[in-house]
Design an enzyme around this catalytic site. Structure first.
Site, mmCIF file in Angstrom:
data_model
loop_
_atom_site.group_PDB
_atom_site.id
_atom_site.type_symbol
_atom_site.label_atom_id
_atom_site.label_comp_id
_atom_site.label_asym_id
_atom_site.label_seq_id
_atom_site.Cartn_x
_atom_site.Cartn_y
_atom_site.Cartn_z
ATOM 1 N N SER A 143 -2.292 20.748 -33.073
ATOM 2 C CA SER A 143 -1.815 19.923 -34.337
ATOM 3 C C SER A 143 -2.452 20.215 -35.519
ATOM 4 C CB SER A 143 -2.066 18.322 -34.098
ATOM 5 O OG SER A 143 -1.736 17.719 -35.323
ATOM 6 N N SER A 144 -3.863 20.543 -35.489
ATOM 7 C CA SER A 144 -4.474 21.017 -36.673
ATOM 8 C C SER A 144 -4.185 22.374 -37.321
ATOM 9 C CB SER A 144 -5.956 20.888 -36.580
ATOM 10 O OG SER A 144 -6.493 19.595 -35.915
ATOM 11 N N LEU A 145 -3.761 23.115 -36.414
ATOM 12 C CA LEU A 145 -3.412 24.449 -36.900
ATOM 13 C C LEU A 145 -1.845 24.466 -37.249
ATOM 14 C CD1 LEU A 145 -4.924 26.759 -33.893
ATOM 15 C CD2 LEU A 145 -5.786 26.313 -36.170
ATOM 16 N N ASP B 67 6.635 29.433 -15.759
ATOM 17 C CA ASP B 67 7.072 29.122 -14.522
ATOM 18 C C ASP B 67 6.075 28.897 -13.470
ATOM 19 O OD1 ASP B 67 9.822 28.888 -14.762
ATOM 20 O OD2 ASP B 67 9.893 31.255 -15.215
ATOM 21 N N GLU C 60 3.335 33.735 -29.543
ATOM 22 C CA GLU C 60 4.334 34.479 -30.478
ATOM 23 C C GLU C 60 3.792 33.892 -31.682
ATOM 24 O OE1 GLU C 60 7.192 32.522 -28.319
ATOM 25 O OE2 GLU C 60 7.725 34.312 -26.910
ATOM 26 N N TYR D 18 7.805 32.389 -9.642
ATOM 27 C CA TYR D 18 7.757 33.557 -10.396
ATOM 28 C C TYR D 18 6.799 34.298 -9.472
ATOM 29 C CZ TYR D 18 7.444 36.301 -14.872
ATOM 30 O OH TYR D 18 7.668 37.066 -15.735
ATOM 31 N N GLN E 100 0.324 40.046 -16.463
ATOM 32 C CA GLN E 100 0.281 40.850 -17.764
ATOM 33 C C GLN E 100 -1.421 40.563 -18.241
ATOM 34 O OE1 GLN E 100 3.127 38.921 -20.174
ATOM 35 N NE2 GLN E 100 2.141 36.898 -20.329
#
Length: 191
Positions: free
Chosen positions: A102-104, A119, A129, A162, A174
């Site tokens: 929230s702060s960001l 998943d 992102e 997954y 990843q």
């Protein structure tokens, strides 16, 4: 069912949920905070005339790393990929959602554009992102809290989690911010 702090700690202590490195102070009432890693993927806007999700565009992004203890500067309107510092591993009966802090958000930082769902069965760094909706640049410090994971209990274990052979699971394992692999399973229905 959303897991509480008590349930999150129990799942981690039992080894069913793995968060590496794990810091118990990051557990919140119904989530666990995650931190920003030091690698970013920036877009090379001059390499292609447009982005095409059906085609591999290997030079669309490149990895950058701030020097030493420096911050990464995210400019207004800019979009970059980053990742969690932690490796997250989920069992077959738990899913997760990544939410921003929230702060960001109040500073104009969007932590994930659309892909906040994780998943059951996933293992790896979670790609973020990041977008800056503010009118000033935002400093992103490697190691800072960047988001929070909410864990959800499924009604039963996923039949094909997954990472199973049934799905390509192209982001399993990843490391760092991973560029889009949409071309690997691009689907288009004729309309």
């Amino acid at each position: 069912m959303l897991l509480s702090d008590k349930d999150i700690r129990a799942e981690i202590d039992a080894g069913r949920v793995r968060i590496d490195p794990y810091d118990p102070s990051m557990v919140q009432p119904s989530s666990i905070d995650v931190r920003l890693d030091r690698y970013f993927r920036v877009f090379e806007n001059h390499r292609y005339p447009h982005i095409d999700p059906a085609v591999e565009q290997p030079d669309l992004t490149r990895t950058v790393e701030p020097e030493g203890d420096e911050a990464f500067i995210l400019h207004p309107g800019e979009f970059v990929l980053a990742s969690t510092y932690e490796v997250i591993s989920l069992p077959d009966d738990l899913a997760s959602r990544l939410e921003g802090k929230s702060s960001l958000g109040r500073l104009g930082l969007v932590t994930h554009s659309t892909a906040g769902f994780i998943d059951p069965g996933f293992s790896g760094h979670v790609t973020l992102e990041l977008s800056n909706l503010a009118t000033l640049p935002i400093k992103l410090w490697p190691g800072m809290k960047i988001g929070q994971l909410c864990l959800f209990k499924l009604t039963s274990s996923a039949e094909f989690p997954y990472g199973s052979e049934r799905y390509e699971s192209r982001y399993q394992g990843q490391r760092g911010p991973t560029a889009s692999r949409s071309f690997q399973n691009f689907h288009r229905t004729q309309v």
